[in-house]
Scaffold this active site. Structure first.
Site, PDB file in Angstrom:
ATOM      1  CD  GLU A 140       3.534 -43.471  28.964  1.00  0.00           C
ATOM      2  OE1 GLU A 140       3.560 -42.362  28.391  1.00  0.00           O
ATOM      3  OE2 GLU A 140       2.497 -43.956  29.446  1.00  0.00           O
ATOM      4  CD  GLU A 141       8.305 -43.695  27.823  1.00  0.00           C
ATOM      5  OE1 GLU A 141       8.270 -42.962  26.825  1.00  0.00           O
ATOM      6  OE2 GLU A 141       8.029 -43.283  28.959  1.00  0.00           O
TER       7      GLU A 141
ATOM      8  CG  HIS B  11       1.382 -37.385  32.378  1.00  0.00           C
ATOM      9  ND1 HIS B  11       2.197 -36.720  33.276  1.00  0.00           N
ATOM     10  CD2 HIS B  11       1.902 -37.129  31.145  1.00  0.00           C
ATOM     11  CE1 HIS B  11       3.162 -36.115  32.625  1.00  0.00           C
ATOM     12  NE2 HIS B  11       3.007 -36.325  31.337  1.00  0.00           N
TER      13      HIS B  11
ATOM     14  CG  ASP C 217       1.199 -38.485  36.249  1.00  0.00           C
ATOM     15  OD1 ASP C 217       1.411 -39.506  35.570  1.00  0.00           O
ATOM     16  OD2 ASP C 217       1.529 -37.343  35.883  1.00  0.00           O
TER      17      ASP C 217
ATOM     18  CB  SER D  67       4.827 -33.832  30.171  1.00  0.00           C
ATOM     19  OG  SER D  67       5.360 -35.137  30.208  1.00  0.00           O
TER      20      SER D  67
END
Length: 737
Positions: A200-201, A708, A676, A601
């Site tokens: 994800e990051e 999301h 989400d 977001s």
């Protein structure tokens, strides 16, 4: 008679070209983006370009196509409708991977070339198909009840590797022999898989790496036991699933990652010592061309230190080749590239305040800095193995456009290669002799062309000209071209904006400010905006001024432009957005009392902070999937910018929306996907309760079963109409009157 017919035809043409854009049409087929292909790749032998293209009747159903360079022929390689009956039911792991990779559509959504350019691999429906050029059809290599993920070809094309049931496997393509590299996966233990924050990051979607000679495979062992379990609900139209998810919220334990290297033939395994501190990140992995040395990027928990380390399989020793340090944070990149003939490598660093390229010897000694200046490199795109000429994309001319440049390793001379103004996405052949350029502007969807390395155009792959045959042409008579400009804040920061002016500047108009505002993103570019850009055109048609500005903290302006948000999220970003509104108020056609704000977001978070902290400037806001309390978001992203809540609790409180919610003055709509798993639905429900407890009215629109990104044609239509109707109710003159 001919004149009458001609006049009638011209009148009909005028009527056709006078169509008003509708929200429904934005999502209908054929796509208003035209036929620009996706996932462009040049075959390793440089003979063809392959790409994904949606069907005319359904642009989300993707087929695999090729353009054969020598013959000039474009043809479909695989029809996804006949190859397999859709995707079937995706596994939860695959759904999550696709969400994090921002992959959408059905059919063939990804594919891979073999290194020799003689075969193609593409996953479909949880299995995988293998096509050898010159042979009819495709061979299904995996056909199991399990859903295999992260399926890749080995460097020489003799094997595939994949994850099944949290274990790593390899399979010999010729013999069909399958070998389990690991067997202990399951429960908290995952082999060869990227953990949640890595996907994800960090942008690391895999947890294994083949050696160039196929003798070894390096892989991670992830132990999720330390990570807290959160129980979240996934609310669907007809059911509610209670999900127990390992989610490392800021300040809580991460997974424990270990690294192993295994010899494929013998099964002999070596464990790489990552150090005494287990509270670290393994950010990247890559083999040196010799295959005897594996490198990995080690990052400490604060992300203020990054090391490139090299492990030698023969000596079983490792060395630290490069150390990067920052008082705020060190950004990751994917630009590490080895030069086999020189025993050197290219490394990207922001040590001088801007991302630039550096040349190193393989022992970690710096040779020289290759690019310099108050501008940033986007990506290293290719290196000519014969000349050493380096090709990269960057913002040397303007931060609003991405261009292709070259730099000579020997003399450091930088030359711009892409000629047309706009935003260029580049894909090179492996020998750096040719490249594909997907170029767009804010007023023209992507045009795809094939070029020689020095820029000479060979052919169009998809000119995508907006002529009478293009789906977009019917709306061009009412098309509004935005203007770009800059403003300077009171403390001297230069900010870029994009402004869509109204057709009638003689009267006052309401405004919609569209923003994101967070790090590693940019809104104001001279590039095609897709459905969001079309929505802005629709808003302009409805009488709105549409405005965006990139505040400090956003990307491609250098590290000093990003750093002000460190431990202060939701402060300078809001100040800069307010500076944008102050600029809008100087325009004679702007109604200062009817300015709205919208984002998704981080943009949803920014919408809330703008409404709560700067209510005198924003009359209405639509917040999509917002972060409301950074304590609820994950470790790697949040702690990079906010520190650890155990030591920086006051900063977390100041950067959450809750201390400011009491000051809401305007009208607010919040929407969120009810399944989400990124920005958890809890962010919104916690705010719902907080506003209700203070008896502050607001509106909500929540989407059952949506993640999301809130994907889907029908859902997209509903969402865009919901946002627009809200602004119409609260910003149009009828309310003000």
């Amino acid at each position: 008679m001919k004149k009458t017919l001609l006049l009638g035809a011209l009148m009909l043409s005028s009527l056709v070209h006078a169509k008003d854009l509708s929200i429904e049409r934005i999502f209908e087929s054929p796509s208003l983006d035209g036929n620009a292909p996706r996932n462009l790749q040049v075959s390793p032998d440089g003979q063809r370009v392959t790409f994904l293209r949606g069907k005319q009747e359904d642009y989300d159903q993707l087929d695999l196509w090729e353009y054969h360079i020598q013959s000039g022929e474009t043809r479909m390689l695989f029809d996804s409708a006949t190859l397999a009956q859709g995707d079937g039911e995706l596994s939860d792991e695959e759904k999550a991977r696709r969400e994090r990779m921002r992959l959408s559509g059905s059919g063939i959504v990804s594919y891979q070339w073999s290194a020799d350019g003689k075969a193609l691999l593409f996953p479909l429906g949880g299995d995988v198909f293998y096509h050898e050029l010159g042979k009819a059809g495709a061979r299904q290599l995996l056909d199991t009840d399990a859903f295999e993920t992260d399926i890749t070809l080995s460097p020489k094309g003799n094997f595939i590797a994949y994850i099944r049931d949290q274990n790593l496997y390899v399979k010999n393509i010729a013999s069909g022999k399958e070998t389990a590299i690991t067997r202990g996966g399951g429960g908290n233990i995952k082999y060869g898989m990227a953990e949640f924050v890595a996907q994800e990051e960090m942008g690391r979607m895999t947890g294994y790496w083949w050696s160039p000679d196929e003798k070894y495979i390096a892989f991670t062992r992830v132990d999720e036991k330390p990570v807290d379990i959160i129980t979240r609900s996934e609310i669907y139209a007809d059911s509610i699933k209670m999900i127990e998810q390992k989610y490392p919220a800021a300040g809580t334990p991460n997974v424990e990652v270990t690294l192993a290297i295994q010899e494929i033939g013998s099964g002999a395994r070596q464990w790489v010592d990552l150090g005494k501190d287990k509270n670290v990140y393994l950010a990247r992995g890559a083999w040196m061309p010799s295959s005897g040395v594996f490198t990995y990027q080690w990052q400490n928990r604060t992300q203020q230190a990054l090391e490139l380390r090299a492990y030698d399989l023969n000596s079983k020793k490792q060395t630290v080749l490069i150390k990067e340090n920052s008082n705020t944070w060190v950004n990751l990149n994917d630009d590490l590239t080895f030069l086999p003939k020189r025993n050197q490598f290219i490394w990207a660093s922001e040590r001088d305040g801007y991302k630039h390229l550096y040349l190193y010897n393989n022992d970690g000694s710096l040779v020289k800095q290759l690019t310099k200046g108050k501008w940033v490199v986007d990506e290293l795109e290719a290196i000519d193995p014969e000349t050493g000429n380096i090709y990269f994309t960057g913002r040397k001319d303007t931060p609003l456009e991405r261009h292709l440049y070259s730099v000579s390793i020997d003399d450091g001379d930088i030359q711009r290669i892409s000629e047309k103004d706009g935003y260029h996405s580049i894909t090179f052949s492996s020998d750096a002799s040719i490249y594909v350029d997907s170029m767009s502007t804010v007023n023209h969807p992507a045009q795809v062309s094939l070029h020689k390395a020095r820029g000479e155009q060979i052919t169009w792959l998809e000119e995508n000209a907006v002529d009478e045959n293009h789906p977009l042409s019917a709306y061009m008579d009412s098309w509004t071209k935005p203007e770009f400009g800059t403003i300077t804040t009171d403390d001297g920061a230069e900010l870029y904006y994009r402004l869509y002016k109204p057709e009638n500047p003689e009267k006052k108009h309401p405004v919609i400010v569209y923003l994101y505002g967070g790090p590693h993103a940019q809104v104001v570019t001279n590039s095609w905006g897709g459905n969001r850009g079309l929505l802005m055109q629709y808003w302009v048609d409805q009488g709105y001024v549409v405005f965006s500005i990139d505040n400090r903290g956003s990307n491609y302006r250098g590290k000093a432009f990003e750093d002000p948000i460190f431990k202060k999220m939701g402060t300078v970003e809001v100040d800069d957005q307010v500076a944008g509104v102050k600029f809008l108020r100087t325009l004679p056609y702007v109604d200062a009392d009817r300015i709205g704000v919208h984002g998704h977001s981080y943009g949803g978070y920014m919408t809330l902070m703008s409404m709560f902290k700067a209510g005198d400037y924003f009359a209405a806001g639509v917040s999509g999937a917002p972060v409301t309390d950074w304590r609820l978001y994950d470790t790697h992203y949040t702690e990079r910018y906010m520190g650890n809540p155990k030591t920086d609790d006051d900063a977390y409180t100041a950067s959450s929306v809750f201390p400011y919610a009491k000051d809401l003055k305007g009208d607010l709509l919040i929407y969120h996907g009810m399944a989400d798993d990124n920005v958890l639905f809890t962010h919104s429900t916690k705010l719902y309760k907080h506003l209700q407890d203070m008896a502050i009215p607001f509106e909500t629109m929540d989407y059952p079963g949506k993640k999301h990104s809130i994907r889907g044609k029908e859902t997209g239509i509903h969402l865009y109409k919901t946002i627009t109707n809200f602004f119409n109710r609260n910003l149009q003159p009828s309310k003000a009157d």
